[in-house]
Motif scaffolding. Structure first.
Motif, PDB file in Angstrom:
ATOM      1  N   GLY A 190       0.795  -1.215   0.000  1.00 38.00           N
ATOM      2  CA  GLY A 190       0.000   0.000   0.000  1.00 38.00           C
ATOM      3  C   GLY A 190       0.826   1.263   0.000  1.00 38.00           C
ATOM      4  O   GLY A 190       0.308   2.353   0.235  1.00 38.00           O
ATOM      5  N   ALA A 191       2.122   1.142  -0.276  1.00 34.01           N
ATOM      6  CA  ALA A 191       3.004   2.308  -0.267  1.00 34.01           C
ATOM      7  C   ALA A 191       2.807   3.138  -1.533  1.00 34.01           C
ATOM      8  O   ALA A 191       2.335   2.651  -2.564  1.00 34.01           O
ATOM      9  CB  ALA A 191       4.462   1.874  -0.163  1.00 34.01           C
ATOM     10  N   VAL A 192       3.195   4.410  -1.435  1.00 28.20           N
ATOM     11  CA  VAL A 192       3.131   5.304  -2.586  1.00 28.20           C
ATOM     12  C   VAL A 192       4.196   4.891  -3.597  1.00 28.20           C
ATOM     13  O   VAL A 192       5.341   4.613  -3.242  1.00 28.20           O
ATOM     14  CB  VAL A 192       3.350   6.762  -2.154  1.00 28.20           C
ATOM     15  N   GLY A 193       3.833   4.857  -4.853  1.00 28.47           N
ATOM     16  CA  GLY A 193       4.770   4.497  -5.909  1.00 28.47           C
ATOM     17  C   GLY A 193       4.011   4.141  -7.169  1.00 28.47           C
ATOM     18  O   GLY A 193       2.829   3.791  -7.126  1.00 28.47           O
ATOM     19  N   ARG A 194       4.711   4.226  -8.287  1.00 31.91           N
ATOM     20  CA  ARG A 194       4.083   3.893  -9.564  1.00 31.91           C
ATOM     21  C   ARG A 194       4.010   2.372  -9.713  1.00 31.91           C
ATOM     22  O   ARG A 194       4.961   1.658  -9.397  1.00 31.91           O
ATOM     23  CB  ARG A 194       4.905   4.481 -10.705  1.00 31.91           C
ATOM     24  N   VAL A 195       2.870   1.878 -10.188  1.00 34.25           N
ATOM     25  CA  VAL A 195       2.706   0.453 -10.460  1.00 34.25           C
ATOM     26  C   VAL A 195       2.280   0.293 -11.903  1.00 34.25           C
ATOM     27  O   VAL A 195       1.247   0.820 -12.323  1.00 34.25           O
ATOM     28  CB  VAL A 195       1.672  -0.180  -9.513  1.00 34.25           C
ATOM     29  N   ARG A 196       3.082  -0.423 -12.667  1.00 31.46           N
ATOM     30  CA  ARG A 196       2.783  -0.677 -14.071  1.00 31.46           C
ATOM     31  C   ARG A 196       1.862  -1.893 -14.173  1.00 31.46           C
ATOM     32  O   ARG A 196       2.167  -2.962 -13.641  1.00 31.46           O
ATOM     33  CB  ARG A 196       4.078  -0.903 -14.852  1.00 31.46           C
ATOM     34  N   GLU A 197       0.741  -1.696 -14.831  1.00 30.51           N
ATOM     35  CA  GLU A 197      -0.268  -2.747 -14.898  1.00 30.51           C
ATOM     36  C   GLU A 197       0.233  -3.956 -15.681  1.00 30.51           C
ATOM     37  O   GLU A 197       0.917  -3.813 -16.706  1.00 30.51           O
ATOM     38  CB  GLU A 197      -1.544  -2.219 -15.548  1.00 30.51           C
ATOM     39  N   PRO A 198      -0.100  -5.174 -15.218  1.00 36.02           N
ATOM     40  CA  PRO A 198       0.297  -6.379 -15.965  1.00 36.02           C
ATOM     41  C   PRO A 198      -0.525  -6.532 -17.230  1.00 36.02           C
ATOM     42  O   PRO A 198      -1.542  -5.855 -17.421  1.00 36.02           O
ATOM     43  CB  PRO A 198       0.000  -7.504 -14.968  1.00 36.02           C
TER      44      PRO A 198
END
Length: 408
Positions: A206-214
């Motif tokens: 749940g941390a802040v950061g960019r997540v690239r969708e699979p």
């Protein structure tokens, strides 16, 4: 069965959640062909991939702030609890000046921990693959690296590069500055996909950061908490241990289909029938009294209970319209369980949970309720959270307390 891979999200101290979750995954018999992580996920992932998850668990369980941050344990506790004094004022002022001047937090303690925990040669020999993400500030581009792409003897340096938060003291690696990989991809599922893995377990912090969708072809099983898993730099031991237990029991909830939102409850096969029978066994006096509070006192008490009181309780508790009686009963019981301090981190069977609640309620005094809100609120209103919380508590106790306390 296709090979499984594991993705670990960054999050600083929240990485404790990974370790608790992985312990449960081991007990469930899951094995992983490859592990990829960002930031603290890369550090945890390296220890897991080299086969030393027990040492990783022990490290986290016994961790203190001074093992990670350039701060004394006692001073950290004072800062965390906002206990300032003339004695510690100059200490905190110097730390603040270091941050403001660009010097940043010293990572020497973290380096020492990594050198003790991570065995580069062992990881390179491991049958389990390993990958990490970092970001080169010098080149302004991301680096997604598997262990074979990391220069020999520099694994620890690249783990630190993946975890280099802006608050840390800048250091060069091969003449370049690096930044935490969460600025590019905080959950490296795409990195695992690039190696051909399409069955992936992802542990979120749940941390802040960019997540690239699979991609759409990727099957991702996500372990995540509905609660805040803590602050990124809060390495207080009690907080860390709480987070580890949260990860452990959340994983069991997911894989065993446990009920509850706060507690972990194994429901009977006919959970809806069990919950409905519980509601219909409530004393008529409780339903009538609750109906009087809400202004719903004109119907026979069972109709009043099922048609008006329980839907209103579900609304106050924030349940979805698709949730059934079992979800509603657990939410109501959990509210009282939390008030009574019922042990949270354990697995309960449904009847075991209600029995523990009855025992606790029998020994507890009747709760004191503030001035009633129920006559003032309606189910279709948009209500602030504190109002809904107070209304839920009042209605839940009005309906359930007599049955629990008197063991009816």
């Amino acid at each position: 069965m296709p090979a499984l891979a594991l993705a670990l999200e960054g999050g600083g101290a929240r990485g404790a959640y990974h370790v608790g979750a992985f312990k449960a995954l081991r007990e469930l018999g899951l094995e992983f062909a490859c592990v990829a992580g960002t930031s603290i996920g890369a550090i945890n992932g390296a220890a897991i991939a080299q086969g030393d998850w027990e040492a990783l668990y022990e490290t986290w369980w016994e961790i203190t702030p001074s093992q990670i941050l350039d701060i004394e344990d006692d001073r950290f506790s004072e800062l965390r609890e906002l206990r300032f004094s003339a004695e510690n004022a100059s200490y905190f002022w110097q730390k603040a000046k270091d941050l403001l001047s660009g010097a940043g937090l010293d990572t020497s303690a973290l380096k020492r921990m990594l050198h003790k925990l991570i065995d580069e040669e062992k990881l390179r020999r491991s049958p389990v693959g390993f990958g990490l993400v970092t970001f080169s500030l010098t080149d302004m581009k991301a680096l997604e690296l598997f262990i074979e792409n990391i220069p020999a003897g520099q694994l620890t340096d690249y783990l630190l590069a993946s975890a280099r938060l802006p608050a840390f003291r800048p250091e060069k690696l091969d003449g370049k500055y690096f930044l935490d990989g969460g600025f590019y991809d905080n959950l490296p599922i795409r990195l695992l996909e690039s190696r051909g893995y399409h069955d992936i377990v992802a542990i979120r912090t749940g941390a802040v950061g960019r997540v690239r969708e699979p991609s759409r072809e990727c099957r991702v099983t996500t372990i995540a908490s509905t609660e805040n898993t803590g602050l990124m730099l809060d390495f207080d031991r009690d907080s860390i241990r709480w987070c580890m237990q949260l990860g452990y029991y959340d994983t069991w909830r997911l894989y065993r289909g446990l009920g509850g939102r706060r507690y972990y409850i194994e429901l009977p096969p006919e959970a809806e029938d069990w919950a409905l029978a519980f509601f219909l066994s409530l004393p008529a006096s409780a339903a009538v009294a609750a109906g009087g509070l809400t202004g719903e006192g004109e119907r026979p008490w069972r109709r009043q209970l099922l048609e008006k009181l329980l839907p209103r309780a579900a609304f106050f508790l924030g349940l979805k319209k698709t949730d059934g009686y079992a979800a509603l009963l657990l939410a109501m019981l959990e509210l009282i369980a939390a008030d009574l301090g019922l042990e949270r981190f354990r697995l309960y069977r449904g009847e075991e949970f209600t029995a523990a609640l009855r025992a606790a309620a029998a020994a507890a005094p009747a709760p004191e309720m503030p001035e009633s809100l129920l006559p003032l609120v309606r189910q279709n209103e948009v209500l602030a959270w504190p109002v809904k919380d107070k209304a839920a508590r009042e209605l839940v106790y009005a309906l359930l307390w007599e049955k629990l306390q008197k063991n009816l």
